[in-house]
Design a protein around this motif. Sequence first.
Motif, PDB file in Angstrom:
ATOM      1  N   SER A   1      39.087 -10.444   2.518  1.00  0.00           N
ATOM      2  CA  SER A   1      40.800 -11.537   2.240  1.00  0.00           C
ATOM      3  C   SER A   1      40.142 -12.450   1.876  1.00  0.00           C
ATOM      4  CB  SER A   1      41.267 -10.085   3.305  1.00  0.00           C
ATOM      5  OG  SER A   1      42.683 -11.669   3.430  1.00  0.00           O
TER       6      SER A   1
ATOM      7  N   ILE B   1      30.617  -5.655   4.429  1.00  0.00           N
ATOM      8  CA  ILE B   1      31.746  -4.691   4.078  1.00  0.00           C
ATOM      9  C   ILE B   1      32.205  -4.483   2.125  1.00  0.00           C
ATOM     10  CG2 ILE B   1      34.369  -4.045   4.073  1.00  0.00           C
ATOM     11  CD1 ILE B   1      33.821  -5.915   6.630  1.00  0.00           C
TER      12      ILE B   1
ATOM     13  N   ARG C   1      29.903 -11.374   7.202  1.00  0.00           N
ATOM     14  CA  ARG C   1      30.460 -10.008   7.406  1.00  0.00           C
ATOM     15  C   ARG C   1      31.259 -10.070   5.629  1.00  0.00           C
ATOM     16  NH1 ARG C   1      35.992  -7.831   8.739  1.00  0.00           N
ATOM     17  NH2 ARG C   1      37.234  -9.985   7.587  1.00  0.00           N
ATOM     18  N   GLN C   2      32.432 -10.422   5.099  1.00  0.00           N
ATOM     19  CA  GLN C   2      33.191  -9.998   3.684  1.00  0.00           C
ATOM     20  C   GLN C   2      31.806  -9.394   3.441  1.00  0.00           C
ATOM     21  OE1 GLN C   2      36.837 -11.484   2.300  1.00  0.00           O
ATOM     22  NE2 GLN C   2      36.769 -12.128   4.765  1.00  0.00           N
TER      23      GLN C   2
ATOM     24  N   VAL D   1      37.155   1.860   5.650  1.00  0.00           N
ATOM     25  CA  VAL D   1      35.740   0.496   5.705  1.00  0.00           C
ATOM     26  C   VAL D   1      35.695   1.626   6.594  1.00  0.00           C
ATOM     27  CG1 VAL D   1      35.083  -1.459   7.262  1.00  0.00           C
ATOM     28  CG2 VAL D   1      37.203  -1.540   4.682  1.00  0.00           C
TER      29      VAL D   1
ATOM     30  N   ASP E   1      42.089  -5.237   3.256  1.00  0.00           N
ATOM     31  CA  ASP E   1      42.821  -6.120   4.963  1.00  0.00           C
ATOM     32  C   ASP E   1      41.519  -6.845   4.959  1.00  0.00           C
ATOM     33  OD1 ASP E   1      45.074  -5.103   4.745  1.00  0.00           O
ATOM     34  OD2 ASP E   1      44.140  -2.871   5.685  1.00  0.00           O
ATOM     35  N   GLU E   2      40.178  -6.371   5.089  1.00  0.00           N
ATOM     36  CA  GLU E   2      38.560  -6.227   6.371  1.00  0.00           C
ATOM     37  C   GLU E   2      38.420  -8.052   5.086  1.00  0.00           C
ATOM     38  OE1 GLU E   2      37.758  -5.900   8.709  1.00  0.00           O
ATOM     39  OE2 GLU E   2      39.749  -4.555   9.351  1.00  0.00           O
TER      40      GLU E   2
ATOM     41  N   GLU F   1      32.433 -15.443   8.617  1.00  0.00           N
ATOM     42  CA  GLU F   1      33.723 -14.301   7.828  1.00  0.00           C
ATOM     43  C   GLU F   1      32.743 -14.023   6.579  1.00  0.00           C
ATOM     44  OE1 GLU F   1      36.913 -12.491   7.107  1.00  0.00           O
ATOM     45  OE2 GLU F   1      35.574 -13.002   8.932  1.00  0.00           O
TER      46      GLU F   1
ATOM     47  N   ARG G   1      42.001 -13.881   4.810  1.00  0.00           N
ATOM     48  CA  ARG G   1      40.634 -14.430   6.389  1.00  0.00           C
ATOM     49  C   ARG G   1      40.086 -15.547   6.607  1.00  0.00           C
ATOM     50  NH1 ARG G   1      39.700  -9.844  10.039  1.00  0.00           N
ATOM     51  NH2 ARG G   1      40.744  -8.227   9.445  1.00  0.00           N
TER      52      ARG G   1
ATOM     53  N   THR H   1      36.254   1.376  11.343  1.00  0.00           N
ATOM     54  CA  THR H   1      37.750   0.679  11.624  1.00  0.00           C
ATOM     55  C   THR H   1      38.999   1.732  11.183  1.00  0.00           C
ATOM     56  OG1 THR H   1      38.305  -0.510   8.927  1.00  0.00           O
ATOM     57  CG2 THR H   1      36.772  -1.114  10.605  1.00  0.00           C
TER      58      THR H   1
ATOM     59  N   SER I   1      41.203  -0.124   9.501  1.00  0.00           N
ATOM     60  CA  SER I   1      42.275  -0.425   8.096  1.00  0.00           C
ATOM     61  C   SER I   1      40.892  -0.155   6.259  1.00  0.00           C
ATOM     62  CB  SER I   1      41.489  -2.052   8.191  1.00  0.00           C
ATOM     63  OG  SER I   1      41.647  -2.864   9.351  1.00  0.00           O
TER      64      SER I   1
END
Length: 384
Positions: free
Chosen positions: A267, A307, A303-304, A255, A264-265, A300, A270, A258, A260
């Motif tokens: 997820s 990405i 954000r996901q 990503v 992982d990001e 969250e 999360r 990062t 990661s």
Amino acid sequence: MVASTEPSGTVVAREAGDGVRARNLARLLRRVHLEGPQSRAQLTASTGLNRSTVADLVAELVTDGWAIERDPDPVGRVGRPSPVVEASPQTVVIAVNPEVDAVEIAAVDLARRIAVRERIDAKLPSADEVTALVADVVSRWSKGALSGSRIVGIGVAVPGLVRQAAGLVRNAPHLGWVDEPLAASIAAATGLPVSVGNDASLGALAEHLFGAARGAGDVVYLNGGPSGIGGGIIVQGSAVGGVGGYAGEFGQNRVRGTESVLEDEVSRARLLDALGLVSADDAALAEAIARSASEAVRAECQRQRGILAQALADAVNILNPAVVVLGGFLAVLAALDPEAFSAEVASLAMAENGEGLRILPASLAADRLLLGAAEVTFSAVGVI
């Protein structure tokens, strides 16, 4: 070649007459397998064979137990209706999907129906444990629910890197498997031929043939599950495996900005943490997000989604697919605002590559991995 099964249940290859006849038998069986029930008249029109040849071929498929024939549903038309041909529900593959918390096993018939299934709770099952579970289920079902069926093979969808030709699981990190000869192990325990593949690649195949991407020749598929993010690629109608069979591992891409990788990001864990939940399936996760008034949950999710949109844009730039299919919790994220998500992916990709792109949720739900595992097995043993 058309496969047949001896009383012991082992699959043996059998010549179905001359080569031309064998190919025509396979054409008819594959058509009713992929397209569903077809009348003899439809098969005649679609194959270009004459009526008497189709009737003769269908009779052989029915006699050998690969198809059934029935009267059509009444439609109020005058004249003698053409009989309808269906793939046999008595010919089945045992499809298996080991995950971090359970092993799901199902019998998928040649008509693509799931005749019976069982989910067995198992925390991080080992390859040996999966082999034992499959052998036990095959034994029980053969004497019970599948006593009148012909089991032609076993297909396994594994969340990890699989050398499909050898049935070797090179690395399934979330299960802790390394270089496990899973196909050989299950075959020795059951006496049946076994095919093993990456779960996301098999999901991509199922969605391409029967689901959201049906009819699309170029497809990118990403699935988010308990074991992370996997993917599959279809190019001009054919699955892309790569030299080792490991193509499509989008979840391991770095990503930007990062240290990661994507899984992982982006997820499920999360999302659950933000919601204060220990576990939830996709439907429960979607409901919990919809009900939540938490700013932290909203942030969250955003954000996901951002990405994931960048990751998809990168894939679109490289592969120029007609359709992107999202499964598991990735579909939940996209569904929060599908139009905005599609627009974000398009804005991040080259304009030309994004033209006409469709981003769709997987339509086969939890069945997609099982259907994909069954499909490669039917093909591997020569049934279709």
